[in-house]
Design an enzyme around this catalytic site. Structure first.
Site, PDB file in Angstrom:
ATOM      1  N   SER A  10       9.738  -1.851 -19.595  1.00 46.16           N
ATOM      2  CA  SER A  10       8.339  -1.796 -20.008  1.00 46.16           C
ATOM      3  C   SER A  10       7.528  -0.927 -19.044  1.00 46.16           C
ATOM      4  O   SER A  10       7.828   0.253 -18.884  1.00 46.16           O
ATOM      5  CB  SER A  10       7.778  -3.222 -20.109  1.00 46.16           C
ATOM      6  OG  SER A  10       6.544  -3.243 -20.769  1.00 46.16           O
ATOM      7  N   ASP A  42       8.954  -3.492 -31.793  1.00 47.13           N
ATOM      8  CA  ASP A  42       8.169  -3.255 -30.584  1.00 47.13           C
ATOM      9  C   ASP A  42       7.259  -2.059 -30.827  1.00 47.13           C
ATOM     10  O   ASP A  42       7.740  -0.981 -31.184  1.00 47.13           O
ATOM     11  CB  ASP A  42       9.129  -2.975 -29.417  1.00 47.13           C
ATOM     12  CG  ASP A  42       8.431  -2.717 -28.095  1.00 47.13           C
ATOM     13  OD1 ASP A  42       7.192  -2.752 -28.036  1.00 47.13           O
ATOM     14  OD2 ASP A  42       9.147  -2.471 -27.105  1.00 47.13           O
ATOM     15  N   HIS A  58      10.059  -6.776 -27.729  1.00 44.22           N
ATOM     16  CA  HIS A  58       9.688  -6.440 -26.360  1.00 44.22           C
ATOM     17  C   HIS A  58       9.900  -7.666 -25.467  1.00 44.22           C
ATOM     18  O   HIS A  58       9.603  -8.790 -25.845  1.00 44.22           O
ATOM     19  CB  HIS A  58       8.225  -6.007 -26.316  1.00 44.22           C
ATOM     20  CG  HIS A  58       7.857  -5.299 -25.064  1.00 44.22           C
ATOM     21  ND1 HIS A  58       8.072  -3.952 -24.889  1.00 44.22           N
ATOM     22  CD2 HIS A  58       7.299  -5.745 -23.909  1.00 44.22           C
ATOM     23  CE1 HIS A  58       7.660  -3.597 -23.689  1.00 44.22           C
ATOM     24  NE2 HIS A  58       7.190  -4.668 -23.067  1.00 44.22           N
TER      25      HIS A  58
END
Length: 307
Positions: free
Chosen positions: A150, A244, A274
């Site tokens: 991320s 995501d 995610h």
């Protein structure tokens, strides 16, 4: 909008529900201290013990607090940058992930506790990522594999971009559902705007918290996708999650690297969301994804390209 009930299996729904029981979907709108406390409690609920043979020690590299994991072997080293929107997370939130990566790869792993927003704005987090990476390489002298999820995927890529020509020996990068500076108004940002675990609205909030002023233009230390050149980057493996809003960032980055002649391999993890790294012990799909991530780290460290 996507039909999540058809795309996501029962194990991942159980993971989503467990996550939401600690970390409500609107947590990104809370005050930062509440966000961090809730996130830390949620991560602790998923935490597992270190594998046998792994030890860890906290220390500074380049003035940045880090945690160094080792099994006492390996001729390369992994730099790990944690996710959390540049706002939450730290050495504890990804502690077990790094320990498992160390055990599976046989490589030392250094997790970087970079400064975060809102107390510290861009480029503070990048500066810490680069300073720690440079210090680890200068002190230990082993080739590096950069890895992050991320926001940490953003930092790993940013270091790769900005390290070109500096003498850092970076053998590869492994980017796990990274946010790389894509267009919020098209593609996956719209199709998966209301995805479980991370929404487009969350991403917009985190973006503005990170910035002290206007969004930088053409600054790869902020958004690697905004670089003018992708030549000379290290071999790259990208793991995108199907459900995501950030998934197109990985797709667009893959395209840019291919066009520049950089070896790149991307896996689109079907039915995953995610943050699915935390589901690796309760989901077959997530477990298989983590195996692919570990294999990528091992291959890049050994200068192999099995793709």
């Amino acid at each position: 909008m996507a039909e999540y009930r058809k795309l996501i299996d029962a194990e991942i729904w159980a993971f989503i529900e467990k996550t939401n029981s600690y970390y409500p979907p609107d947590t990104a709108t809370y005050g930062v201290e509440d966000q961090r406390r809730i996130y830390d409690e949620m991560c602790a609920a998923f935490r597992v013990d270190y594998p046998v043979g792994v030890s860890a020690k906290d220390r500074d590299y380049g003035g940045v607090r880090c945690r160094h994991y080792t099994t006492g072997a390996g001729d390369a080293l992994v730099m790990y940058f944690h996710g959390g929107g540049f706002v939450v997370g730290g050495l504890e939130s990804h502690d077990d992930v790094c320990a498992e990566l160390c055990a599976a790869s046989g490589l030392d792993v250094v997790s970087v506790d970079y400064r975060m927003a809102p107390e510290h704005k861009h480029p503070a987090m990048f500066e810490d990522a680069m300073a720690a990476t440079r210090a680890v390489f200068d002190e230990i002298g082993k080739p590096l594999v950069l890895c992050g999820d991320s926001a940490g995927g953003n930092l790993a890529a940013a270091v790769s971009h900005m390290a070109r020509g500096t003498g850092l020996d970076i053998r590869g990068q492994v980017l796990i559902y990274p946010g790389l500076g894509g267009d919020f108004d098209k593609g996956s940002y719209i199709e998966f705007a209301d995805a479980p675990m991370l929404t487009r609205d969350d991403i917009v909030i985190y973006k503005h918290v990170r910035l002290a002023g206007d969004e930088p233009v053409g600054d790869p230390s902020y958004a690697p996708l905004h670089d003018a050149s992708f030549e000379g980057l290290p071999p790259t493996v990208i793991n995108t999650a199907q459900c995501d809003p950030l998934s197109d960032d990985g797709i667009d980055y893959e395209s840019a690297l291919k066009a520049a002649g950089v070896p790149v391999h991307r896996v689109d993890e079907v039915g995953l969301v995610h943050g699915h790294l935390r589901a690796r012990h309760m989901s077959a799909r997530s477990s298989a994804s983590f195996e692919r991530i570990k294999q990528a780290v091992v291959a890049l460290a050994a200068e192999q390209w099995p793709y």
